[in-house]
Design a protein around this motif. Structure first.
Motif, mmCIF file in Angstrom:
data_model
loop_
_atom_site.group_PDB
_atom_site.id
_atom_site.type_symbol
_atom_site.label_atom_id
_atom_site.label_comp_id
_atom_site.label_asym_id
_atom_site.label_seq_id
_atom_site.Cartn_x
_atom_site.Cartn_y
_atom_site.Cartn_z
ATOM 1 N N THR A 191 -18.358 8.038 8.379
ATOM 2 C CA THR A 191 -18.240 9.573 8.536
ATOM 3 C C THR A 191 -17.040 9.931 7.347
ATOM 4 O O THR A 191 -16.440 9.423 6.869
ATOM 5 C CB THR A 191 -17.819 9.933 9.757
ATOM 6 O OG1 THR A 191 -16.493 9.483 9.965
ATOM 7 C CG2 THR A 191 -18.771 9.285 10.949
ATOM 8 N N ASP A 246 -20.806 17.013 6.786
ATOM 9 C CA ASP A 246 -21.211 15.809 7.540
ATOM 10 C C ASP A 246 -22.597 16.742 8.053
ATOM 11 O O ASP A 246 -22.738 17.933 8.270
ATOM 12 C CB ASP A 246 -20.260 15.682 8.633
ATOM 13 C CG ASP A 246 -20.450 14.631 9.554
ATOM 14 O OD1 ASP A 246 -21.480 13.760 9.183
ATOM 15 O OD2 ASP A 246 -20.157 14.578 10.660
ATOM 16 N N SER A 247 -23.496 15.727 8.528
ATOM 17 C CA SER A 247 -24.727 16.183 9.042
ATOM 18 C C SER A 247 -25.392 15.359 10.030
ATOM 19 O O SER A 247 -25.215 13.951 9.892
ATOM 20 C CB SER A 247 -25.837 16.341 7.850
ATOM 21 O OG SER A 247 -27.070 16.806 8.350
ATOM 22 N N VAL A 248 -25.671 15.695 11.037
ATOM 23 C CA VAL A 248 -26.369 14.803 12.227
ATOM 24 C C VAL A 248 -27.315 15.315 12.834
ATOM 25 O O VAL A 248 -27.704 16.626 12.732
ATOM 26 C CB VAL A 248 -25.231 14.640 13.536
ATOM 27 C CG1 VAL A 248 -23.868 14.190 13.055
ATOM 28 C CG2 VAL A 248 -24.820 16.032 13.913
ATOM 29 N N GLU A 307 -20.261 2.824 11.747
ATOM 30 C CA GLU A 307 -20.789 4.139 11.192
ATOM 31 C C GLU A 307 -19.847 4.778 10.263
ATOM 32 O O GLU A 307 -18.417 4.732 10.786
ATOM 33 C CB GLU A 307 -21.019 4.770 12.299
ATOM 34 C CG GLU A 307 -21.923 6.126 11.972
ATOM 35 C CD GLU A 307 -22.645 6.531 13.224
ATOM 36 O OE1 GLU A 307 -23.967 7.121 13.088
ATOM 37 O OE2 GLU A 307 -21.878 6.847 14.401
ATOM 38 N N ARG A 346 -27.076 9.413 12.511
ATOM 39 C CA ARG A 346 -26.699 9.636 11.063
ATOM 40 C C ARG A 346 -27.601 8.241 10.286
ATOM 41 O O ARG A 346 -28.177 7.488 10.976
ATOM 42 C CB ARG A 346 -25.340 9.286 11.155
ATOM 43 C CG ARG A 346 -24.410 10.426 11.554
ATOM 44 C CD ARG A 346 -22.790 10.280 11.066
ATOM 45 N NE ARG A 346 -21.819 11.263 11.200
ATOM 46 C CZ ARG A 346 -21.252 11.481 12.320
ATOM 47 N NH1 ARG A 346 -21.217 10.458 13.406
ATOM 48 N NH2 ARG A 346 -20.506 12.636 12.460
ATOM 49 N N HIS A 380 -15.688 15.378 10.688
ATOM 50 C CA HIS A 380 -16.929 15.040 11.127
ATOM 51 C C HIS A 380 -17.344 15.545 12.461
ATOM 52 O O HIS A 380 -16.437 15.853 13.116
ATOM 53 C CB HIS A 380 -17.225 13.651 10.826
ATOM 54 C CG HIS A 380 -16.232 12.700 11.622
ATOM 55 N ND1 HIS A 380 -14.994 12.368 11.620
ATOM 56 C CD2 HIS A 380 -16.317 12.278 13.237
ATOM 57 C CE1 HIS A 380 -14.190 11.642 12.436
ATOM 58 N NE2 HIS A 380 -15.197 11.632 13.527
ATOM 59 N N TRP A 409 -25.320 3.150 9.141
ATOM 60 C CA TRP A 409 -24.649 2.372 10.378
ATOM 61 C C TRP A 409 -24.949 1.043 10.145
ATOM 62 O O TRP A 409 -25.804 0.617 9.338
ATOM 63 C CB TRP A 409 -25.378 2.990 11.606
ATOM 64 C CG TRP A 409 -26.766 2.525 12.216
ATOM 65 C CD1 TRP A 409 -27.792 3.096 11.475
ATOM 66 C CD2 TRP A 409 -26.994 1.842 13.079
ATOM 67 N NE1 TRP A 409 -28.697 2.511 11.816
ATOM 68 C CE2 TRP A 409 -28.381 1.515 13.150
ATOM 69 C CE3 TRP A 409 -26.258 1.019 14.195
ATOM 70 C CZ2 TRP A 409 -29.080 0.968 13.899
ATOM 71 C CZ3 TRP A 409 -26.954 0.278 14.988
ATOM 72 C CH2 TRP A 409 -28.523 0.251 14.992
#
Length: 785
Positions: A241, A328-330, A239, A78, A245, A81
Motif C-alpha cells: 500500500t 491509493d485506490s480500492v 499486500e 487491491r 492508504h 497481493w
C-alpha cells in the motif's frame, strides 16, 4: 462447469501476470477469481494430509502449496497481493513456553491444527501453544510501498514476529481480521515470519461458539457441541500500500433519498480527500468527493434494489487523492436495500425495501468434516449457500460463528438474507469483567468488518442465555452502532434459562420440533429462531456410525419429507396469519453427531426432496406477499363439524363416553346424537384469536387433545386451556383446526376416531393416506341449536 463472476472492482494482480499459461487455464477451470504466484514456498516433501473422517466433494481438490487462492477481502480489493497460504513449519509447546528451538512438523495454512486438511489432526488444549514459521521475499515491484501482513482470522490470542521482532500488539479474538504494517521489520531479502497462537477454547473466557475440546477423531457424544478449531483458520496474505492508504469502506444505502452513504476510512492520512465512484456494468452511475473518515453521499438515481430474488450489486471504487493525484485506490461493491420493522395490516413485521416477505431459512453451523472451521475450497464455501437457494430458502442464520468475508460475498451475490450471530461464550458461566470487555470489543470489530454486506440484515447478540449478561444494554449498543440493521437481543428467549432484554427488533423463540406459538408484541416482530431438528441417518455418511442424534428421528426419507413439508405448511397456514414473520429450521447439514441436517455432514447426500422443499418454501414466501384473509368462525353460536373426505361427507364430529368420534347424523338421528354432534364455538381458552369448542349437552366441557387422542373434557390450568384451543386455517371445502400448542398438528378423523395428527408423523393415526382431506371440516348449522 459454472465459473463464478469476478468480484466487482477486482483487477488481475501484477504478480499473477507472471504465471504460466497453463496455470492460468487451470485457475479458470477451478473458478478462481484471483491467483498469485507470489513468494509461496514449495511444500516440504515430508508433509502429507491426514485422512478425513468423512470426505466432502472438495477434500481432494485442495492444493498443497496454494489452498484458498482467491482474494480474501471482496469489499476492499487491491490489484497486488501475495497469498501466504500453504505449508508452514509448525510446532506445539506448553502454553507458557517461548519460541521453540526447532519446528519439527509442517502444517497447511489456513486449516486448524485439529483438522485433517492441516496435516496435523491433533487435539489442542489450554495447556498448548501453537507455533508457525515460514519465509518470504517481497517482490521487487513493491519497492517504495508499505507492506501489510494480513490475517483473515486466527483463534485466539495471536502474536506475530517478523525477522525476530514483534509486529505490533498481540491480537485477541477468534473471529475478526487483523494485520500489521511490517515495512520497518523487513530486511530486503528473505524474511522470516513466526506466529504463536494460544487457544484455551471453553476453558478461557472468550467467544467460542460451538467449539469444545474433544477428541478430533469421530467418537460418541458431543451433543450440540463440536470439535475445537485452534490457530490460523483464514487466509494469510501480504499486500503493498501507499503510506497513506484506505483501510475500510463502510457503505449504507439510503433508499429514501436514492443515495449511497460511503465512509472511506484510512491510515497515514494527512490532508488527502476521498473520491467514491458507483458504477454498473462498467458505466459510471455517480461520483462524489469528501473527507476521509466522514460520510460521502453518492447519488444513485432510480436505484436497482437488492433482493433475494434479484441480488443486484453496484461496483464501487474509492480513490485517495493528494491534490489531483491518486495515491491509493480500492474496489468493492454495494447493494441498495433497506431493512426495518413496520406495521403490516396491523402486525409488526420486518420489511425489506419497505415490503414484508417471510424470511424462511436454516441454522448454518459452518462446520466441515475435513477442515472443521475452514471450508476446503471457495467452491465448498459457496455450496452451502447455493443449496439454501436450491431448496427455496431466502435466509440463513449463521449460528455463533463468523465466516470469512468471501462467505458474505457469496451471500450478497446469490441473494440470501443473513442473520449473523455473535459467537457465544461458554454456557453456564457468568463472564468476568475482562471477558465482557473482550467479547464486546470483538463484537464491534465484527460489525465493522461486515457492516457493508447487503445480505446481512440482523445481528443476533446472544443465544439461549449462553454467557448472558446485560442483554438490554448490549442490544441498545449494537442498534446505535449499526442502525442500518435489525437487532435480536436474545435468540431463544423461551429456552434454557435465557433472560429477555425486552428490547431489540424481534422476540425470538426456539421450539423443537415446533413450530410453536411465538407472537409479535407492540414493539417487536415475532420470529422463530430455531425449530425442526428432524433427523435421518444415511448409512455410509455418518460421522460416527450409530452415534447420531436428532430432535425427532424419521424412519424413512418419505416420512422426513412429509414431516418437513408439514412443518412449513403449518407455518404458512397457521403461524404466518397469527403474526410470525421468520423461521429458522435446524439445520442445513448434519454436524458431527447431530443428524438433523437436510444434507449429510459430508455434503454428499441431500436427504430431502429438493423440489418439494423448494415448493413449500416458495408457497410460504408467496403467502406472505399476498396474505390470505384470516379464517374466522362464528363465536357464541352452536355449530356442527362435518367430515369433508369423499365418501364420508355424511359424518359429523361427536363425543361418546367422553371421546371424540365421527358418526353419520341425519334428520332421523336421535336427539342425543344430535346433541353430541353440536358444539358452541367460543374464543380460545388459551388465545382469544383462536377457538374452543364447548359441548352442547355438557356445558363447561371442551374438545381437547390428550396424548394425541381427542376428548370432550372439563378442566382448568394452562395446559388444559392450551389443549382445548384450536386455531383455524383455510382448507379446501372447509377449515383445518390446528392445535394451539402444537401448531403443526391437526384435528383429524381416521377409522371413525378423532386424533391430533401430524403430517409425516410416525403413529398409525398420522397415516398419510387422505391426510389433508381428513383434516378439513365443514362448519355447518347445528344439529341441536
Amino acid at each position: 462447469m459454472h465459473v463464478p463472476p469476478p468480484v466487482p472492482g477486482l483487477r488481475p494482480s501484477a504478480l499473477s501476470r507472471g504465471l504460466t499459461a497453463l496455470t492460468g487455464v487451470l485457475a479458470l477451470l477451478c473458478g478462481v477469481l484471483l491467483v498469485t504466484a507470489g513468494p509461496v514456498q514449495a511444500a516440504p516433501a515430508a508433509w502429507i494430509p491426514k485422512p478425513a473422517p468423512m470426505t466432502t466433494p472438495w477434500t481432494d481438490q485442495v492444493p498443497v502449496d496454494n489452498p484458498l487462492p482467491e482474494y480474501p477481502r471482496p469489499q476492499l480489493t487491491r490489484p497486488d497481493w501475495a497469498n501466504l497460504n500453504g505449508i508452514w513449519d509448525f510446532a506445539v509447546t506448553s502454553a507458557d513456553a517461548g519460541r521453540p528451538a526447532s519446528f519439527t512438523e509442517q502444517i497447511r495454512v489456513p486449516f486448524v491444527a485439529e483438522s485433517a486438511l492441516s496435516g496435523i489432526q491433533r487435539k489442542i488444549t489450554q495447556n498448548d501453544k501453537l507455533w508457525y514459521k515460514r519465509t518470504f521475499t517481497v517482490p521487487a515491484g513493491w519497492s517504495g510501498r508499505r507492506v501489510q501482513l494480513n490475517f483473515g482470522a486466527s483463534d485466539w490470542r495471536t502474536t506475530v514476529w517478523v525477522n525476530g521482532v514483534q509486529a505490533g500488539a498481540v491480537h485477541s479474538g477468534g473471529y475478526d481480521s487483523f494485520g500489521y504494517d511490517i515495512t520497518p521489520l523487513l530486511n530486503g531479502g528473505t524474511n522470516t515470519v513466526v506466529v504463536s497462537v494460544f487457544d484455551p477454547t471453553q476453558t478461557g473466557g472468550q467467544a467460542v461458539g460451538k467449539q469444545r475440546i474433544n477428541d478430533v477423531t469421530p467418537h460418541s457424544g458431543g451433543g450440540i457441541f463440536y470439535t475445537a478449531a485452534s490457530g490460523i483458520w483464514q487466509t494469510v496474505w501480504l499486500e503493498p500500500t501507499a503510506a497513506a492508504h484506505i483501510t475500510r469502506l463502510d457503505s449504507v444505502p439510503d433508499l429514501a433519498n436514492n443515495t449511497l452513504k460511503v465512509t472511506v476510512r484510512g491510515d497515514g492520512v494527512s490532508g488527502q480527500t476521498a473520491r467514491v465512484t458507483v458504477s454498473s456494468g462498467g458505466t459510471t452511475v455517480s461520483t462524489a468527493t469528501g473527507t476521509v473518515g466522514s460520510t460521502v453521499t453518492v447519488s444513485v438515481p432510480d436505484p436497482h434494489l437488492w433482493t433475494p430474488d434479484d441480488p443486484f450489486l453496484y461496483d464501487l471504487r474509492a480513490d485517495l487523492l493528494d491534490g489531483g493525484t491518486v495515491v491509493d485506490s480500492v474496489g468493492g461493491y454495494a447493494g441498495m436495500r433497506s431493512i426495518s420493522v413496520a406495521s403490516v395490516n396491523g402486525v409488526l413485521r420486518p420489511v425489506l425495501n419497505g415490503k414484508f416477505v417471510f424470511q424462511t431459512g436454516t441454522l448454518d453451523q459452518g462446520y466441515w468434516p475435513d477442515g472443521i472451521y475452514t471450508a476446503p475450497t471457495d467452491a465448498a464455501l459457496k455450496y452451502d449457500l447455493q443449496r439454501h437457494k436450491d431448496l427455496g430458502f431466502n435466509m440463513v442464520r449463521k449460528h455463533i460463528k463468523v465466516e470469512p468475508q468471501r462467505w458474505f460475498y457469496w451471500a450478497d451475490r446469490l441473494g440470501l438474507l443473513v442473520w449473523q450471530d455473535m459467537p457465544a461464550m461458554d454456557t453456564g458461566k457468568s463472564p468476568d469483567s475482562a471477558a465482557r470487555t473482550q467479547w464486546e470489543a470483538e463484537y464491534d470489530r465484527i460489525i465493522d468488518q461486515h457492516r457493508s454486506s447487503p445480505a446481512l440484515v440482523m445481528w443476533v447478540d446472544q443465544n439461549e442465555g449462553w454467557g448472558q449478561y446485560d442483554q438490554a444494554r448490549i442490544a441498545s449498543h449494537v442498534k446505535a452502532y449499526d442502525p442500518s440493521r435489525l437487532v435480536d437481543n436474545m435468540s431463544g428467549v423461551n429456552c434454557c434459562g435465557a433472560v429477555d432484554g425486552g428490547n431489540g427488533d424481534v422476540v425470538d423463540d426456539h421450539m423443537y420440533v415446533g413450530p410453536g406459538t411465538t407472537r409479535p408484541s407492540a414493539t417487536r416482530a415475532a420470529v422463530l429462531g430455531e425449530f425442526g431438528g428432524l433427523g435421518y441417518k444415511v448409512a455410509g455418511h455418518e460421522w460416527y456410525p450409530g452415534g447420531g442424534f436428532s430432535y425427532e428421528d424419521q424412519a424413512t426419507t418419505a416420512r422426513l419429507n412429509d414431516r418437513f413439508v408439514g412443518l412449513i405448511d403449518a407455518i404458512r397456514q397457521v403461524r404466518l396469519p397469527a403474526g410470525l414473520s421468520a423461521s429458522v429450521y435446524t439445520e442445513i447439514t448434519d454436524v458431527e453427531n447431530e443428524a438433523n441436517g437436510l444434507m449429510t455432514y459430508d455434503r454428499q447426500v441431500t436427504k430431502v426432496d429438493a423440489a418439494r422443499v423448494k415448493a413449500a418454501n416458495q408457497a410460504l414466501i408467496d403467502a406472505s406477499r399476498t396474505p390470505p384473509t384470516p379464517v374466522t368462525l362464528p363465536t357464541g353460536q352452536y355449530r356442527s363439524l362435518r367430515v369433508t373426505t369423499s365418501g364420508y361427507t355424511n359424518r359429523y364430529l361427536r363425543h361418546q363416553d367422553g371421546a371424540a368420534f365421527t358418526e353419520v347424523v341425519d334428520a332421523n338421528s336421535t336427539a342425543l346424537l344430535k346433541n353430541d354432534a353440536t358444539w358452541k364455538i367460543v374464543p380460545g381458552l388459551a388465545d382469544s384469536s383462536c377457538y374452543s369448542f364447548e359441548s352442547r349437552n355438557y356445558p363447561g366441557q371442551y374438545l381437547r387433545h390428550r396424548e394425541f387422542r381427542v376428548y370432550k373434557e372439563a378442566g382448568d390450568g394452562d395446559l388444559y386451556k392450551a389443549d382445548a384451543t384450536w386455531c383455524a386455517a383455510a382448507g379446501s371445502g372447509g377449515v383445518r383446526l390446528s392445535s394451539y400448542n402444537y401448531p403443526g398438528q391437526y384435528l383429524r378423523h381416521i377409522n371413525s376416531e378423532v386424533w391430533l395428527a401430524t403430517p409425516g408423523g410416525a403413529h398409525d393415526w398420522d397415516n398419510p393416506a387422505s391426510f389433508t382431506a381428513d383434516t378439513v371440516w365443514a362448519v355447518e348449522g347445528a344439529w341441536a341449536p
